[in-house]
Motif scaffolding. Structure first.
Motif, short mmCIF file in Angstrom:
data_model
loop_
_atom_site.label_atom_id
_atom_site.label_comp_id
_atom_site.label_asym_id
_atom_site.label_seq_id
_atom_site.Cartn_x
_atom_site.Cartn_y
_atom_site.Cartn_z
N ASN A 66 0.82 -1.22 0.00
CA ASN A 66 0.00 0.00 0.00
C ASN A 66 0.85 1.27 0.00
OD1 ASN A 66 -2.39 -1.56 0.13
ND2 ASN A 66 -2.23 -1.69 2.36
N GLY A 67 1.92 1.26 -0.80
CA GLY A 67 2.77 2.44 -0.92
C GLY A 67 3.75 2.63 0.21
N LYS A 68 3.85 1.68 1.12
CA LYS A 68 4.80 1.79 2.22
C LYS A 68 5.81 0.64 2.16
CE LYS A 68 2.59 4.55 5.77
NZ LYS A 68 2.42 4.67 7.24
N LEU A 69 6.93 0.84 2.84
CA LEU A 69 7.93 -0.21 2.93
C LEU A 69 7.49 -1.22 3.97
CD1 LEU A 69 10.77 -1.20 2.06
CD2 LEU A 69 11.69 0.12 3.98
N ALA A 70 7.32 -2.47 3.55
CA ALA A 70 6.84 -3.52 4.45
C ALA A 70 7.99 -4.45 4.83
CB ALA A 70 5.73 -4.32 3.79
N VAL A 71 7.94 -4.95 6.06
CA VAL A 71 8.98 -5.83 6.56
C VAL A 71 8.36 -7.11 7.11
CG1 VAL A 71 8.96 -4.76 8.85
CG2 VAL A 71 10.98 -6.02 8.11
N THR A 72 9.06 -8.20 6.88
CA THR A 72 8.73 -9.49 7.49
C THR A 72 10.03 -10.09 8.00
OG1 THR A 72 6.90 -9.86 5.95
CG2 THR A 72 7.72 -11.77 7.14
N ALA A 73 10.04 -10.51 9.27
CA ALA A 73 11.29 -11.04 9.83
C ALA A 73 11.00 -12.00 10.97
CB ALA A 73 12.17 -9.89 10.34
N PRO A 74 11.84 -13.03 11.12
CA PRO A 74 11.70 -13.94 12.27
C PRO A 74 12.40 -13.33 13.50
CG PRO A 74 13.47 -14.69 10.84
CD PRO A 74 12.88 -13.48 10.17
N VAL A 75 11.77 -13.45 14.64
CA VAL A 75 12.38 -12.95 15.89
C VAL A 75 12.16 -13.98 17.00
CG1 VAL A 75 12.11 -10.50 15.32
CG2 VAL A 75 10.28 -11.71 16.51
N GLY A 81 11.75 -16.57 24.33
CA GLY A 81 11.86 -17.99 24.02
C GLY A 81 10.92 -18.49 22.95
N GLN A 82 10.11 -17.59 22.38
CA GLN A 82 9.18 -17.99 21.32
C GLN A 82 9.66 -17.46 19.97
OE1 GLN A 82 4.97 -17.52 21.98
NE2 GLN A 82 5.22 -17.42 24.21
N LYS A 83 9.63 -18.30 18.96
CA LYS A 83 9.98 -17.88 17.60
C LYS A 83 8.73 -17.34 16.92
CE LYS A 83 13.82 -21.13 17.13
NZ LYS A 83 14.83 -20.07 17.27
N LEU A 84 8.77 -16.05 16.63
CA LEU A 84 7.61 -15.38 16.04
C LEU A 84 8.00 -14.72 14.72
CD1 LEU A 84 6.35 -13.59 19.28
CD2 LEU A 84 5.60 -15.82 18.38
N THR A 85 6.99 -14.36 13.95
CA THR A 85 7.22 -13.63 12.70
C THR A 85 6.70 -12.21 12.85
OG1 THR A 85 7.02 -15.63 11.35
CG2 THR A 85 6.72 -13.53 10.24
N VAL A 86 7.59 -11.26 12.70
CA VAL A 86 7.25 -9.85 12.83
C VAL A 86 6.84 -9.30 11.48
CG1 VAL A 86 8.17 -7.55 13.30
CG2 VAL A 86 8.73 -9.45 14.81
N THR A 87 5.79 -8.50 11.44
CA THR A 87 5.36 -7.82 10.23
C THR A 87 5.06 -6.36 10.57
OG1 THR A 87 3.04 -8.42 10.58
CG2 THR A 87 4.36 -9.90 9.21
N GLY A 88 5.15 -5.52 9.57
CA GLY A 88 4.85 -4.10 9.78
C GLY A 88 5.34 -3.27 8.62
N THR A 89 5.21 -1.96 8.75
CA THR A 89 5.63 -1.04 7.69
C THR A 89 6.51 0.05 8.28
OG1 THR A 89 3.63 0.31 7.97
CG2 THR A 89 3.56 -1.46 6.31
N ALA A 90 7.18 0.77 7.37
CA ALA A 90 8.08 1.83 7.79
C ALA A 90 7.82 3.10 6.99
CB ALA A 90 9.54 1.40 7.61
N ASP A 91 8.11 4.23 7.60
CA ASP A 91 8.14 5.50 6.87
C ASP A 91 9.53 5.65 6.28
OD1 ASP A 91 5.52 6.26 7.56
OD2 ASP A 91 6.19 7.03 9.50
N VAL A 92 9.59 6.05 5.01
CA VAL A 92 10.86 6.18 4.30
C VAL A 92 11.04 7.63 3.86
CG1 VAL A 92 12.28 5.33 2.40
CG2 VAL A 92 10.59 3.82 3.46
N THR A 93 12.13 8.24 4.25
CA THR A 93 12.42 9.62 3.88
C THR A 93 13.90 9.74 3.51
OG1 THR A 93 12.85 10.20 6.20
CG2 THR A 93 10.61 10.58 5.36
#
Length: 259
Positions: free
Chosen positions: A158-167, A171-183
């Motif tokens: 949706n026009g934003k920088l999106a991230v997906t990463a394992p963290v 003690g739990q392995k999760l998948t992080v998702t989200g977006t960033a503002d880019v300037t």
């Protein structure tokens, strides 16, 4: 008989007019062909000089595609000033802090280019553009490597920088998702600010949220870009499906490597 006598000169006059028109069209066509042949020679000469300039900047690319705009071309040659020179660079490879950064494509539009005939012919001297505008695309894979986080992937949403990463959180392995503002930062770096990251299954305890916020701050950095050709300065960045689009410009720039 008198009527026949009057028609013959008229027919002859019409024939000469047709011949004259045909000769003018042929001559005009030859001039257009000659003009385009000369433009093609200049485009190849400029492409060779651009390739040399890129190499001297410790970068590489596929052979440049050059198009000299404006018509007729030959009058621009005599004047030593060209309306527009468009340059397309593909597979541009540079490096930042030892990491390879690729730009699948860089489009450069040079306006009001000063290029004396001797410079085009001999390759000696500068070809200088009054203004240069460039638009390039940084691949998301290259950008992710600069962030140096295992398993991190970037893309557009949706026009934003999106991230997906394992963290690993508590003690739990999760998948992080989200977006960033880019300037664009003041020093020309690309500023990434990840704010609203989420992870499905995140423990409902304050410490888990704190750790996730810390991860977001860890990847919210100013990312340096490789030096762009033609002294281009980054003015705008925009996430797109094909990569992070970078818009840059410069003034009074040599677009060749003078001998």
């Amino acid at each position: 008989m008198a009527q026949t006598y009057e028609e013959r000169p008229r027919r002859r006059g019409r024939r000469w007019l047709v011949v004259l028109v045909v000769l003018v069209l042929i001559l005009g066509g030859l001039l257009v062909v000659a003009d385009r042949v000369a433009a093609g020679l200049a485009e190849r000469a400029i492409a060779d000089q651009v390739q040399q300039a890129i190499t001297e900047q410790d970068a590489s690319s596929a052979p440049p595609q050059v198009d000299v705009g404006g018509f007729p071309f030959l009058t621009q040659v005599v004047d030593g000033r060209y309306e527009r020179i468009s340059i397309v660079l593909t597979d541009v490879q540079g490096s930042v802090e030892g990491n390879a950064v690729s730009l699948p494509r860089l489009d450069v539009d040079a306006r009001n280019v000063r290029a004396p005939l001797d410079t085009i012919r001999s390759g000696q001297g500068e070809v200088v553009a009054e203004t240069v505008a460039g638009t390039g695309t940084v691949s998301y894979d290259s950008l992710a490597k600069l962030l140096d986080r295992p398993g991190l992937k970037l893309g557009e949403q949706n026009g934003k920088l999106a991230v997906t990463a394992p963290v690993d959180i508590l003690g739990q392995k999760l998948t992080v998702t989200g977006t960033a503002d880019v300037t664009v930062a003041d020093d020309g770096k690309v500023s990434l600010k990840f704010a609203d990251l989420n992870a499905q299954g995140l423990p409902a305890v304050p410490l888990a949220r704190t750790l996730l916020n810390n991860y977001a701050r860890g990847i919210s950095v100013d990312v340096p870009l490789p030096s762009l050709p033609f002294q281009l300065n980054v003015r705008k960045v925009e996430p797109r499906p094909e990569g992070l689009t970078v818009t840059a410009d410069a003034k009074d720039v040599p677009i060749n490597s003078p001998s």
